[in-house]
Design an enzyme around this catalytic site. Structure first.
Site, PDB file in Angstrom:
ATOM      1  N   ASN A  47     -61.779  12.075  -0.986  1.00  5.90           N
ATOM      2  CA  ASN A  47     -62.125  13.000   0.100  1.00  5.90           C
ATOM      3  C   ASN A  47     -62.823  12.215   1.209  1.00  5.90           C
ATOM      4  O   ASN A  47     -63.985  11.822   1.055  1.00  5.90           O
ATOM      5  CB  ASN A  47     -63.031  14.106  -0.457  1.00  5.90           C
ATOM      6  CG  ASN A  47     -63.481  15.095   0.619  1.00  5.90           C
ATOM      7  OD1 ASN A  47     -63.288  14.859   1.817  1.00  5.90           O
ATOM      8  ND2 ASN A  47     -64.075  16.195   0.194  1.00  5.90           N
TER       9      ASN A  47
ATOM     10  N   HIS B  29     -57.082  20.168   3.865  1.00  4.20           N
ATOM     11  CA  HIS B  29     -58.164  19.192   3.708  1.00  4.20           C
ATOM     12  C   HIS B  29     -58.212  18.723   2.259  1.00  4.20           C
ATOM     13  O   HIS B  29     -58.132  19.523   1.332  1.00  4.20           O
ATOM     14  CB  HIS B  29     -59.500  19.833   4.112  1.00  4.20           C
ATOM     15  CG  HIS B  29     -60.670  18.998   3.686  1.00  4.20           C
ATOM     16  ND1 HIS B  29     -60.836  17.710   4.120  1.00  4.20           N
ATOM     17  CD2 HIS B  29     -61.695  19.255   2.833  1.00  4.20           C
ATOM     18  CE1 HIS B  29     -61.919  17.206   3.556  1.00  4.20           C
ATOM     19  NE2 HIS B  29     -62.459  18.124   2.773  1.00  4.20           N
TER      20      HIS B  29
ATOM     21  N   CYS C 153     -66.235  18.422   6.859  1.00  2.00           N
ATOM     22  CA  CYS C 153     -64.801  18.368   6.530  1.00  2.00           C
ATOM     23  C   CYS C 153     -63.944  19.138   7.526  1.00  2.00           C
ATOM     24  O   CYS C 153     -62.747  18.897   7.632  1.00  2.00           O
ATOM     25  CB  CYS C 153     -64.573  18.892   5.121  1.00  2.00           C
ATOM     26  SG  CYS C 153     -65.392  17.864   3.892  1.00  2.00           S
TER      27      CYS C 153
HETATM   28  C1  COA Z   1     -67.203  18.454  -8.398  1.00  6.38           C
HETATM   29  C2  COA Z   1     -66.143  19.034  -9.297  1.00  6.38           C
HETATM   30  C3  COA Z   1     -65.000  18.063  -9.465  1.00  6.38           C
HETATM   31  C4  COA Z   1     -66.762  19.276 -10.666  1.00  6.38           C
HETATM   32  O1  COA Z   1     -65.791  19.822 -11.504  1.00  6.38           O
HETATM   33  P1  COA Z   1     -66.139  21.087 -12.420  1.00  6.38           P
HETATM   34  O2  COA Z   1     -64.930  21.333 -13.238  1.00  6.38           O
HETATM   35  O3  COA Z   1     -66.634  22.172 -11.528  1.00  6.38           O
HETATM   36  O4  COA Z   1     -67.251  20.504 -13.321  1.00  6.38           O
HETATM   37  P2  COA Z   1     -68.752  21.016 -13.481  1.00  6.38           P
HETATM   38  O5  COA Z   1     -69.520  20.797 -12.230  1.00  6.38           O
HETATM   39  O6  COA Z   1     -68.743  22.376 -14.093  1.00  6.38           O
HETATM   40  O7  COA Z   1     -69.229  19.997 -14.535  1.00  6.38           O
HETATM   41  C5  COA Z   1     -68.717  20.009 -15.863  1.00  6.38           C
HETATM   42  C6  COA Z   1     -69.341  18.861 -16.611  1.00  6.38           C
HETATM   43  O8  COA Z   1     -68.795  17.633 -16.114  1.00  6.38           O
HETATM   44  C7  COA Z   1     -69.852  16.764 -15.745  1.00  6.38           C
HETATM   45  N1  COA Z   1     -69.428  15.901 -14.656  1.00  6.38           N
HETATM   46  C8  COA Z   1     -69.593  16.065 -13.314  1.00  6.38           C
HETATM   47  N2  COA Z   1     -69.065  15.023 -12.666  1.00  6.38           N
HETATM   48  C9  COA Z   1     -68.562  14.196 -13.595  1.00  6.38           C
HETATM   49  C10 COA Z   1     -67.893  12.954 -13.541  1.00  6.38           C
HETATM   50  N3  COA Z   1     -67.614  12.341 -12.397  1.00  6.38           N
HETATM   51  N4  COA Z   1     -67.493  12.388 -14.703  1.00  6.38           N
HETATM   52  C11 COA Z   1     -67.743  12.984 -15.876  1.00  6.38           C
HETATM   53  N5  COA Z   1     -68.387  14.160 -16.009  1.00  6.38           N
HETATM   54  C12 COA Z   1     -68.778  14.738 -14.865  1.00  6.38           C
HETATM   55  C13 COA Z   1     -70.998  17.674 -15.370  1.00  6.38           C
HETATM   56  O9  COA Z   1     -72.215  16.991 -15.469  1.00  6.38           O
HETATM   57  C14 COA Z   1     -70.847  18.770 -16.383  1.00  6.38           C
HETATM   58  O10 COA Z   1     -71.432  18.338 -17.588  1.00  6.38           O
HETATM   59  P3  COA Z   1     -72.228  19.377 -18.514  1.00  6.38           P
HETATM   60  O11 COA Z   1     -71.226  20.424 -18.898  1.00  6.38           O
HETATM   61  O12 COA Z   1     -72.682  18.514 -19.653  1.00  6.38           O
HETATM   62  O13 COA Z   1     -73.340  19.911 -17.672  1.00  6.38           O
HETATM   63  C15 COA Z   1     -65.607  20.365  -8.760  1.00  6.38           C
HETATM   64  O14 COA Z   1     -66.585  21.358  -8.863  1.00  6.38           O
HETATM   65  C16 COA Z   1     -65.130  20.274  -7.355  1.00  6.38           C
HETATM   66  O15 COA Z   1     -64.268  19.498  -7.030  1.00  6.38           O
HETATM   67  N6  COA Z   1     -65.672  21.106  -6.478  1.00  6.38           N
HETATM   68  C17 COA Z   1     -65.320  21.106  -5.090  1.00  6.38           C
HETATM   69  C18 COA Z   1     -65.929  19.925  -4.475  1.00  6.38           C
HETATM   70  C19 COA Z   1     -65.422  19.684  -3.116  1.00  6.38           C
HETATM   71  O16 COA Z   1     -64.325  20.023  -2.813  1.00  6.38           O
HETATM   72  N7  COA Z   1     -66.247  19.083  -2.301  1.00  6.38           N
HETATM   73  C20 COA Z   1     -65.918  18.719  -0.985  1.00  6.38           C
HETATM   74  C21 COA Z   1     -65.876  19.904  -0.141  1.00  6.38           C
HETATM   75  S1  COA Z   1     -65.308  19.497   1.393  1.00  6.38           S
END
Ligand code: COA
Length: 331
Positions: free
Chosen positions: A288, A258, A113
């Site tokens: 993204n 980003h 990224c």
């Molecule tokens: C990935 C992201 C959206 C997940 O959101 P979050 O609020 O952290 O959610 P969590 O990972 O704690 O997951 C919470 C629950 O949602 C679920 N979940 C994850 N993705 C899901 C989706 N697409 N749809 C529904 N549920 C989802 C998980 O399995 C978890 O379930 P559980 O509680 O039963 O285990 C978030 O962490 C994020 O955006 N992180 C940064 C990622 C990023 O920027 N990446 C690129 C970097 S350049």
């Protein structure tokens, strides 16, 4: 003093729109979950036959048109991507071939990224040292073909997408305008928190059926940890880069963060105490697109007239590696 100017911007995305509802048909997710957790409403994914180089070429041609130049005017290509069409060689040489300009250097940068910021800094150094006068810098990715489109892969499949952006950089003696400063960092301690394990040259063979069955060829991410680091590192880096240009946060006309997650951008904005009109986001439409997010935003804002002469534009990125960095430019 030689200063690097941005003469033109261009971008290109696949025309296939993938909505959150479409993803909900193949995995356990929902439009509501994706919108509230990431801000993404839809994204673009390629159809079979479309390639990263193909998107990059369209973006490059549009940037050349804005710069009123042709491919033959270019002295070098720097191509940021971590999703090349092939393992070897890099995408830079394929783009060069398609553009019909053999002979000039065509380099790949694979800093995920942060790739576009790293690519800009390298091209800027080439221009400032007099090595090359006109450089095409591209940020382009095809992430969709590396997604696990099942419930197991839902934390990445809903986020990552495809697209390309490009800029034409050129030497100028106008010291007031152009790329003013950079700030670059990496920390490999966290390499496996956002990665694609295989194919890899440490394996014999580089990829096998067992690895595929274990889904080790898909992007794997610890979203919470990435989130935690991104919201701290990007504001820190913006301030450092501004300081190097003898500027401060109050001088920012437009921040292009980003596009990892809308919540990350909003936290960066709050941390820097910026108004809504000082920050641009387009993750809602494109998801993204890794190294392509910043040049895509740059092209959209330039073409929409949101970037005016004299504006201070700050680009900042964070991603796999971890890698992060910022660039300050005066338009
Ligand atoms: C990935 C992201 C959206 C997940 O959101 P979050 O609020 O952290 O959610 P969590 O990972 O704690 O997951 C919470 C629950 O949602 C679920 N979940 C994850 N993705 C899901 C989706 N697409 N749809 C529904 N549920 C989802 C998980 O399995 C978890 O379930 P559980 O509680 O039963 O285990 C978030 O962490 C994020 O955006 N992180 C940064 C990622 C990023 O920027 N990446 C690129 C970097 S350049």
């Amino acid at each position: 003093m030689i200063r690097t100017q941005i003469l033109g911007t261009g971008s290109s995305v696949p025309d296939r729109v993938v909505t959150n509802d479409e993803l909900s048909l193949v995995m356990d997710t929902s439009d509501e979950w994706i919108r509230t957790r990431t801000g993404i409403q839809e994204r673009r994914w390629v159809r079979e036959g479309e390639t990263g180089v193909g998107l990059a070429q369209k973006a490059a041609e549009r940037a050349l048109q804005m710069a009123q130049l042709t491919a033959k005017d270019l002295d070098a290509i720097v191509y940021a991507t971590c999703t090349p069409d092939h393992f070897i060689p890099g995408n830079g040489v394929y783009l060069q071939r398609e553009m019909g300009i053999p002979g000039i250097p065509a380099l790949d940068i694979r800093m995920a990224c942060s790739g576009f910021i790293y690519a800009l800094s390298l091209a800027d150094a080439w221009i400032k040292t007099g090595s090359f006068k006109r450089v095409l810098v591209v940020g382009a990715e095809i992430q969709s073909t590396g997604m696990d489109v099942s419930t197991e892969g839902r934390n990445t499949a809903v986020i990552f997408a495809d697209g390309a952006g490009a800029v034409i950089l050129a030497a100028s003696d106008n010291a007031e305008r152009g790329l003013l400063s950079f700030d670059l960092h990496s920390d490999g301690t966290h390499a496996e928190l956002l990665w694609v394990d295989t194919p890899g040259s440490m394996y014999h063979p580089r990829i096998d059926k067992a690895q595929i069955d274990q889904k080790r060829h898909y992007v794997s991410m610890d979203g919470k940890e990435v989130f935690r680091h991104a919201v701290t590192r990007m504001p820190e880096s913006v301030k450092t880069a501004l300081g190097r240009a003898s500027l401060a946060v109050k001088d920012i006309s437009l921040l292009l963060p980003h596009q990892a997650n809308l919540r990350i951008s909003e936290m960066v904005q709050r941390n820097l105490e910026l108004r809504d009109d000082q920050v641009y986001n387009n993750i809602q439409k494109y998801g993204n697109t890794t190294a392509a997010t910043i040049p895509l935003m740059l092209d959209e804002t330039v073409r929409a007239g949101r970037v005016k002469s004299g504006d201070v534009v700050v680009m900042t990125a964070f991603g796999a590696g971890f890698t992060w960095g910022s660039c300050v430019a005066r338009w």
